[in-house]
Design an enzyme around this catalytic site. Structure first.
Site, short mmCIF file in Angstrom:
data_model
loop_
_atom_site.label_atom_id
_atom_site.label_comp_id
_atom_site.label_asym_id
_atom_site.label_seq_id
_atom_site.Cartn_x
_atom_site.Cartn_y
_atom_site.Cartn_z
N ASP A 148 0.83 -1.21 0.00
CA ASP A 148 0.00 0.00 0.00
C ASP A 148 0.87 1.26 0.00
OD1 ASP A 148 0.83 -0.83 2.57
OD2 ASP A 148 -0.69 0.39 3.56
N GLU A 172 -0.65 -1.97 5.19
CA GLU A 172 0.21 -1.94 6.38
C GLU A 172 0.11 -0.61 7.09
OE1 GLU A 172 3.32 -1.04 8.99
OE2 GLU A 172 3.24 -0.09 7.02
#
Length: 398
Positions: free
Chosen positions: A84, A142
């Site tokens: 991400d 995350e």
């Protein structure tokens, strides 16, 4: 194993350009946590037709699991990479800068995913010589609690897994250094939001108001005494007020103020002390100033604890691998950021280690900075380092 490692390293070397191109694709097309649909599709498409098993939408989101079954029986090792990006406007001037306004890969997750894909591809080609199973965990989200790791674990990504390894590339560590630390390696975290409600009024008549800005200012100062006067000096903790929203007119006393911030700790037992003292100080100050408050205090990522034996195995593997691009293998001590890899480490013996990404003589910017940059030579180092650890583990164990 030396011959197998040579084969793996040769494949990685030959595919380095592919690794860089994949990283640049992700960098140009970043997606925020829990919204990485196109990134996940790109990853899944990469494995399509390869001699592995693929699970998509793991954990009800964008998680992907890839299992590489060796030709011989052996342990099951999970290796994890996150993918991400962050809500940051890129300011690097790179020719492959983000094409998405306000979104940037400012933490290196694009590099994590690129090296992992090429490493996995190379291991698939060598799978018949491997003794055991490698589970590649491509993890979303995350950066944002509750984090992607938690959902993937709940969905069974660690079922049958014996150990877990992960790498983070580090923009503030020298290129060529690989670093590790046994024990508590990343802080645990909590976040908070406080809304103080008082009684507004005119600046000329403060006696008729209950001033939330004054109360909030007292709180900002007082809450720092938690670390200075309630935490053991040999322990680690921080309390940060990152946002103080009290904007208004110069002659108006605000009726409400919002504070937001976070807490970091290196021992889970410290977490409870900080939270208790935080709430006690907040309650006392608000009572003193005759105002009320709303508090959202959320404990999220645990302390990330590297299993000593697994970490020793990684260090031994890297030392014996004699990777030409690695200048130093360093025991670096604990690191202050938080990482949701901690959830894997709570469930299985794990090691999370680091690969330096700053080239000497170039500007250095921290993670989450608009000018964040990693030297792409770190990708091959990460792939070879993780590859060496994987081969050693499947051959020698922990």
């Amino acid at each position: 194993m030396d011959d197998l490692q040579t084969q793996l390293f040769t494949k990685l070397q030959q595919k380095e350009t592919d690794m860089i191109n994949i990283r640049r694709h992700f960098h140009e097309h970043p997606e925020l946590s829990f919204h990485e649909t196109e990134t996940a599709k790109y990853i899944a498409d990469f494995y399509e037709g390869k001699d592995c098993t693929i699970q998509t939408n793991v954990g009800g989101g964008n998680g992907i699991l890839v299992d590489i079954h060796g030709g011989k029986k052996g342990p099951v090792l999970a290796i994890r990479a996150d993918f991400d990006a962050l809500p940051i406007q890129e300011d690097t001037g790179l020719p492959f800068s983000s094409k998405t306004n306000g979104v940037m890969h400012a933490c290196g997750h694009d590099g994590h995913t690129a090296y992992m894909m090429i490493l996995a591809d190379s291991l698939i080609e060598l799978k018949d010589q491997l003794a055991g199973t490698i589970r590649v965990i491509h993890q979303p989200a995350e950066e944002v609690p509750p984090g992607g790791a938690k959902g993937m674990i709940e969905a069974g990504c660690l079922d049958g897994v014996d150990h877990v390894l992960g790498i983070h590339v580090m923009s503030m560590m020298p290129l060529g250094d690989v670093l590790y630390h046994p024990g508590s390696v990343h802080t645990g975290r909590a976040t908070f939001k406080v809304v103080m409600h008082g009684k507004g009024g005119h600046g000329s008549t403060p006696q008729d108001a209950n001033d939330t800005i004054v109360a909030a200012s007292q709180f900002v100062t007082a809450v720092q005494t938690i670390v200075s006067r309630r935490i053991d000096p040999f322990d680690t903790a921080t309390v940060t007020i990152g946002s103080f929203d009290g904007k208004g007119s110069a002659n108006v006393i605000k009726d409400s103020v919002t504070l937001e911030g976070d807490v970091r700790i290196m021992k889970e037992e410290t977490r409870a002390i900080v939270e208790k003292e935080f709430k006690q100080i907040l309650d006392g100050i608000c009572r003193t100033f005759g105002i009320s408050y709303e508090l959202d205090y959320a404990n999220d990522y645990p302390v990330c604890v590297n299993d000593p034996k697994t970490t020793e195995m990684v260090a031994k593997a890297l030392n014996e691998a004699q990777i030409p691009e690695v200048k130093q293998l360093i025991e670096c001590g604990p690191q202050t950021p938080s990482e949701d890899f901690a959830y894997y480490a709570k469930e299985r013996p794990s090691c999370f280690f680091f690969v330096g990404a700053h080239k000497e003589g170039t500007p250095m910017y921290p993670h989450h900075h608009p000018k964040f940059y990693i030297d792409e030579d770190c990708l091959l180092i990460a792939a070879k380092s993780m590859g060496a650890a994987v081969l050693y583990y499947l051959s020698e164990g922990v």
